[in-house]
Write an enzyme that holds these catalytic residues in place. Structure first.
Site, PDB file in Angstrom:
ATOM      1  N   ASP A  67      26.588  49.012  37.008  1.00 49.55           N
ATOM      2  CA  ASP A  67      27.074  47.926  36.156  1.00 49.55           C
ATOM      3  C   ASP A  67      25.944  46.971  35.769  1.00 49.55           C
ATOM      4  OD1 ASP A  67      26.749  46.878  38.710  1.00 49.55           O
ATOM      5  OD2 ASP A  67      28.866  46.483  39.029  1.00 49.55           O
ATOM      6  N   ASN A 136      38.123  41.732  46.464  1.00 54.70           N
ATOM      7  CA  ASN A 136      39.405  42.053  45.812  1.00 54.70           C
ATOM      8  C   ASN A 136      39.509  43.549  45.501  1.00 54.70           C
ATOM      9  OD1 ASN A 136      37.686  42.398  43.666  1.00 54.70           O
ATOM     10  ND2 ASN A 136      38.578  40.824  42.358  1.00 54.70           N
ATOM     11  N   HIS A 138      37.207  45.443  44.036  1.00 55.75           N
ATOM     12  CA  HIS A 138      36.525  45.995  42.865  1.00 55.75           C
ATOM     13  C   HIS A 138      35.381  46.906  43.283  1.00 55.75           C
ATOM     14  CE1 HIS A 138      33.917  42.163  42.815  1.00 55.75           C
ATOM     15  NE2 HIS A 138      33.008  43.114  42.762  1.00 55.75           N
ATOM     16  N   GLU A 143      37.698  45.557  37.998  1.00 54.20           N
ATOM     17  CA  GLU A 143      38.536  44.559  38.637  1.00 54.20           C
ATOM     18  C   GLU A 143      39.951  45.101  38.844  1.00 54.20           C
ATOM     19  OE1 GLU A 143      37.309  41.984  39.846  1.00 54.20           O
ATOM     20  OE2 GLU A 143      36.064  40.808  38.496  1.00 54.20           O
TER      21      GLU A 143
END
Ligand code: GLP
Length: 254
Positions: A67, A136, A138, A143
């Site tokens: 990313d 979370n 990811h 996400e």
């Protein structure tokens, strides 16, 4: 999925570097998928040491990063491009033309992302994808809510992720609001996956990764469906997990 419990972050990093070393030894022209963040820092340090000792040769290896932020120049100190140059690329013998970062074409996002997928395909696919994990769930910048059929795409970052990453910037306001990331499908196509998960703050993420229902609200849960995943953890990340599933000789096979 195999979960290996290491003594601490240092041991986890050494083990990760050893897995990469074995991958490169088995296939000198392999394709590696690489992460940024704090989790892989120790692994990169050990890979550099192995290279300096003549135990690793990256001359035929190809890499694709997971990313990148949108809106930071590539030489911005917090761009993942710069992170990779400083932390790893410039310190080993990877050929500059063999390292790849996702780059959305600002005027036509779709073609930049499709192009990245095409490059991975043309390279023969990713042999070993290394991942960190967000609190979370990811992976990359996928996400919660990201479709499991997603390929490389542009994402709006969740507030929680921007807050977590603010530690690298002067303030949260400076953390970009968007990024480009390999999709879940891109990650799942890798032949082998190695996920690094260490520290107390990842205890909840680890238990969900291993035993939550597989659905898009916790993106990393998709890894339960992959045939070859190793999760490297340390003792502090395992506290909740080991109460539920007793490890045998520091390993758990689920
Ligand atoms: C970032 C990155 C992810 C990384 C995750 C965890 O948002 N985009 O690729 O895995 O956060 O980071 P860390 O390893 O610093 O906890």
């Amino acid at each position: 999925m195999i979960i290996k419990r290491c003594e601490n972050y240092e041991q986890m990093s050494l083990t990760a570097a050893d897995i990469v070393k074995r991958q490169v030894a088995a296939k000198p022209d392999c394709v590696l998928g690489l992460p940024t963040g704090s989790s892989p820092l120790g692994m990169y340090e050990h890979l550099i040491k192995l290279y300096n000792r003549g135990e690793l040769d990256f001359s035929s290896v190809m890499t694709f990063n997971l990313d990148e932020y949108i809106g930071l120049d590539t030489d911005h100190p917090q761009s993942y491009h710069q992170f990779m140059e400083d932390t790893f690329f410039q310190q080993v013998n990877l050929k500059p033309g063999n390292t790849h970062m996702p780059k959305p074409d600002e005027t036509d996002n779709l073609s930049g992302c499709q192009n990245y997928e095409r490059k991975i395909f043309n390279a023969g696919g990713i042999d070993l994808q290394i991942l960190g994990i967000g609190r979370n769930g990811h992976i990359g910048f996928n996400e919660p809510g990201t479709s499991f059929s997603s390929q490389t795409h542009v994402v709006q970052l969740h507030d929680e992720t921007r807050r977590a990453n603010a530690r690298f910037f002067d303030s949260k306001d400076e953390v970009p609001k968007a990024a480009v990331t390999m999709g879940i499908k891109t990650i799942m196509r890798a032949r082998t996956i190695l996920l690094l998960c260490s520290g107390e703050s990842k205890q909840e993420a680890l238990i969900q990764l291993v035993c939550s229902t597989v659905d898009e609200t916790f993106p990393a849960s998709v890894l339960q469906l992959h045939p070859d995943v190793t999760v490297l953890t340390d003792k502090s990340a395992c506290v909740i997990l080991e109460n539920k599933y007793p490890f045998k000789e520091n390993e758990l096979f689920i």
